[in-house]
Design a protein around this motif. Structure first.
Motif, PDB file in Angstrom:
ATOM      1  N   ASN A   1      41.716 -19.249  21.983  1.00  0.00           N
ATOM      2  CA  ASN A   1      40.722 -20.035  21.138  1.00  0.00           C
ATOM      3  C   ASN A   1      41.726 -20.904  20.174  1.00  0.00           C
TER       4      ASN A   1
ATOM      5  N   HIS B   1      36.888 -21.940  14.965  1.00  0.00           N
ATOM      6  CA  HIS B   1      35.482 -21.428  14.953  1.00  0.00           C
ATOM      7  C   HIS B   1      35.670 -20.149  15.877  1.00  0.00           C
ATOM      8  N   ASN B   2      35.146 -18.947  15.273  1.00  0.00           N
ATOM      9  CA  ASN B   2      35.157 -17.559  16.284  1.00  0.00           C
ATOM     10  C   ASN B   2      34.088 -17.857  17.432  1.00  0.00           C
TER      11      ASN B   2
ATOM     12  N   GLU C   1      31.641 -16.067  19.491  1.00  0.00           N
ATOM     13  CA  GLU C   1      31.033 -14.762  20.044  1.00  0.00           C
ATOM     14  C   GLU C   1      29.989 -14.990  21.217  1.00  0.00           C
TER      15      GLU C   1
ATOM     16  N   THR D   1      34.750 -12.566  23.263  1.00  0.00           N
ATOM     17  CA  THR D   1      34.591 -12.632  21.800  1.00  0.00           C
ATOM     18  C   THR D   1      36.140 -13.107  21.483  1.00  0.00           C
TER      19      THR D   1
ATOM     20  N   GLU E   1      38.461 -14.753  18.301  1.00  0.00           N
ATOM     21  CA  GLU E   1      38.432 -15.330  17.200  1.00  0.00           C
ATOM     22  C   GLU E   1      39.445 -16.655  17.150  1.00  0.00           C
TER      23      GLU E   1
END
Lengths: 306, 309
Positions: free
Chosen positions: B55, B59-60, B62, B94, B96
């Protein structure tokens, strides 16, 4: 021996002369009224949002007129929701004497502004750069005086000895941002015309004098100064030999207001004198009054502390 | 004059004000892991299938999902740790995003196994492929200093010193830490009147861009593509939330195309008026874009060969 006595006598005589140097000093020089300066690091170039914001403006009355009373200083150029607590009504400028015969430097004072920045993280930003402006709105006066040649009979056929010949007179500057730059003297039989040239030499904006216009000079005023109010100087009086010739002045608007175009304007006044009078050198005094606005700018950056 | 020069020489107020983590045009990036699967596999065997997800946005993610496409069950199946066959919606992740404490963002390795079946008949070999599809919700937060110019037409004739003007166009060429972002913001001041007082509304024309190769979908429907079929009405839908200083703006967001190259309009509401008593100043405009993103990874090819060949 006689030679030495003579020298000593001369030295004694010279040292006993009383001379007041102040009478030779012209303190009405310079092209500035108020001179503004942010004190170093106030405001800081960079600061964090957990610090209180503090700006101090040094106000130096570098001209020859007194300011204060209704005059105000404002800071602007920032988002009031980020830098909070700054009044839009400005801060009063304390009464400050200008340059005088006994004070050739003018006077200084300091105006302090405080604000509290919000936490930038709440706006999802890391930094908030802006240019802070400090604006002084004040009323000022120019008093200009120079000797001119008044010759009511310039084309006299008889060869009379005259003390002067009419010629344009340069006024220089008068310790004010509005200057009477030159006066052209045009003699004719029984009258002398003076073309008085006025210039904005202070680098700021000039407007009509009066408290209502000072209010409109504020960077926060909703209407601001209008066309008929900006670039206007009021001619308070024009004296020659102690006689006011203001009622004779032409090219002035109602209220003896002179409009400047591109920072310059001129008006013509006239002195009636019997042809029989001899040519004389006499002071021509011009007194102007106006509102004036000076602005200074400095970059500031608020950084997040988180 | 000096002040004008000074003001003109100031660094433009329209400089990026976002955190460094909110720069860049990438969201989720992916890599096939070498030899997983190997380029040649033997029938009736089990081989690893792995790929790495990073990532790189701000933005995380989820509950991002993935689906494995191009699985020909005649030749192989993908199984989980319990030997259960996976097909649609093969799993979730998920990860981060980048932040001050993790400036590179999070990583996850997806690890599955492929059960290779026997080749049929006289077939000596067969070339197959797996194409993962990634579906994830994302958010881009773009912030820029725009000019609140309460005298845009210079009606105030007193030559007031302004530190910015609404003519200034804000360019954000570096992205905002997401696969969808803002390229450019144009400001327009709109005259308004209230109670006989004149003021201004403010309108922003905002140019969106899809920097990646994926498809923008409605955020609430992002899983649909990985779980089955995506409703066409969900394609190209972005939710935009705009805030100028502390004022919430209303936005008109059209459906965006594959490249995301659409302009959106955000403006002050009817009762929001900027008075000239507030002066002219740079103010932060914050745009929050919520969307789902669906993107195919490059196919991973392998050849199944007969045992003993």
């Amino acid at each position: 021996m006689r030679y030495w006595v003579a020298i000593l006598l001369c030295l004694l005589l010279i040292s006993c002369q009383t001379r007041d140097e102040r009478t030779n000093v012209n303190f009405r020089t310079g092209s500035q009224g108020l001179v503004l300066r942010f004190l170093p690091n106030l405001p800081p170039v960079r600061m964090y949002d957990d610090q209180d914001f503090n700006a101090v403006v040094e106000v130096w009355n570098a001209g020859a007129s007194t300011v204060g009373g209704t005059d105000r200083l404002y800071i602007s150029g920032f988002d009031p929701s980020i830098l909070t607590g700054v009044t839009t009504f400005g801060q009063p400028i304390e009464e400050m004497e200008g340059k005088t015969l006994y004070n050739l430097q003018g006077t200084q004072s300091y105006v302090d502004f405080k604000a509290i920045p919000i936490r930038l993280r709440s706006r999802n930003i890391d930094r908030y750069p802006f240019t802070m402006l400090a604006t002084a709105c004040y009323q000022y006066r120019t008093i200009a005086s120079q000797n001119v040649c008044v010759d009511p009979d310039p084309f006299s056929p008889t060869a009379k000895e005259k003390v002067c010949m009419a010629a344009p007179v340069s006024y220089g500057t008068q310790g004010a941002p509005i200057a009477v730059t030159t006066v052209d003297v045009e003699p004719s039989p029984g009258r002398v015309r003076f073309t008085i040239r006025v210039s904005n030499v202070g680098g700021g904006a000039v407007f009509q004098p009066g408290p209502q216009y000072l209010q409109k000079c504020s960077p926060y005023d909703s209407k601001g100064l209008e066309f008929g109010e900006i670039d206007m100087v009021r001619v308070n009086d024009v004296f020659v030999s102690g006689v006011s010739i203001l009622p004779t002045c032409k090219s002035l608007d109602q209220g003896n207001l002179l409009r400047l175009f591109n920072g310059q304007g001129q008006f013509i006044c006239e002195l009636r004198a019997p042809r029989a009078n001899p040519a004389i050198v006499t002071p021509l005094n011009v007194e102007l009054e106006y509102g004036y606005r000076n602005t200074i700018a400095t970059p500031v950056e608020v950084l997040t502390s988180e | 004059m000096l002040v004008l020069i000074l003001v003109a020489c100031q660094p433009n107020a329209n400089v990026p004000i976002a955190r460094p983590t909110h720069l860049g045009t990438q969201g989720l990036v992916f890599y096939a892991i070498r030899d997983a699967p190997p380029s040649t596999v033997i029938e009736d065997s089990t081989v690893p299938l792995m790929f790495r997800l990073e990532n790189r946005g701000a933005h995380n993610i989820e509950y991002g999902h993935y689906w494995l496409g191009d699985v020909d069950e005649e030749y192989f199946t993908v199984i989980d740790d319990n030997q259960m066959t996976l097909n649609k919606d093969a799993g979730s992740y998920t990860i981060e995003g980048r932040d001050l404490y993790n400036p590179v963002g999070g990583t996850e390795v997806i690890s599955r196994r492929m059960k290779i079946k026997s080749l049929k008949g006289l077939q000596q070999q067969s070339t197959q492929k797996v194409t993962p599809l990634l579906c994830y919700p994302y958010q881009t937060v773009a912030t820029a200093n725009v000019c609140v110019d309460t005298d845009p037409f210079n009606i105030l004739r007193d030559a007031r010193t302004k530190t910015c003007t609404s003519d200034d166009v804000v360019y954000l060429p570096e992205g905002q830490g997401g696969p969808v972002g803002i390229n450019m913001i144009e400001t327009q001041m709109l005259p308004k009147e209230k109670g006989g007082r004149e003021g201004y509304g403010i309108q922003f024309k905002i140019e969106l861009a899809n920097y990646g190769n994926g498809q923008i979908v409605r955020q609430s429907d992002y899983m649909d593509k990985c779980q089955g079929e995506l409703d066409k009405d969900s394609i190209g839908i972005i939710k935009v939330h705009a805030k100028l200083s502390d004022m919430i703006l209303e936005c008109n967001v059209p459906r965006v195309d594959q490249r995301g190259s659409k302009s959106i309009i955000c403006q002050t509401k009817e009762d929001q008026i900027l008075w000239s008593t507030g002066g002219t100043y740079p103010a932060p405009l914050q745009l929050t874009l919520d969307y789902g993103y669906v993107e195919f990874m490059p196919s991973m090819h392998f050849t199944i060969v007969r045992r003993g060949s």
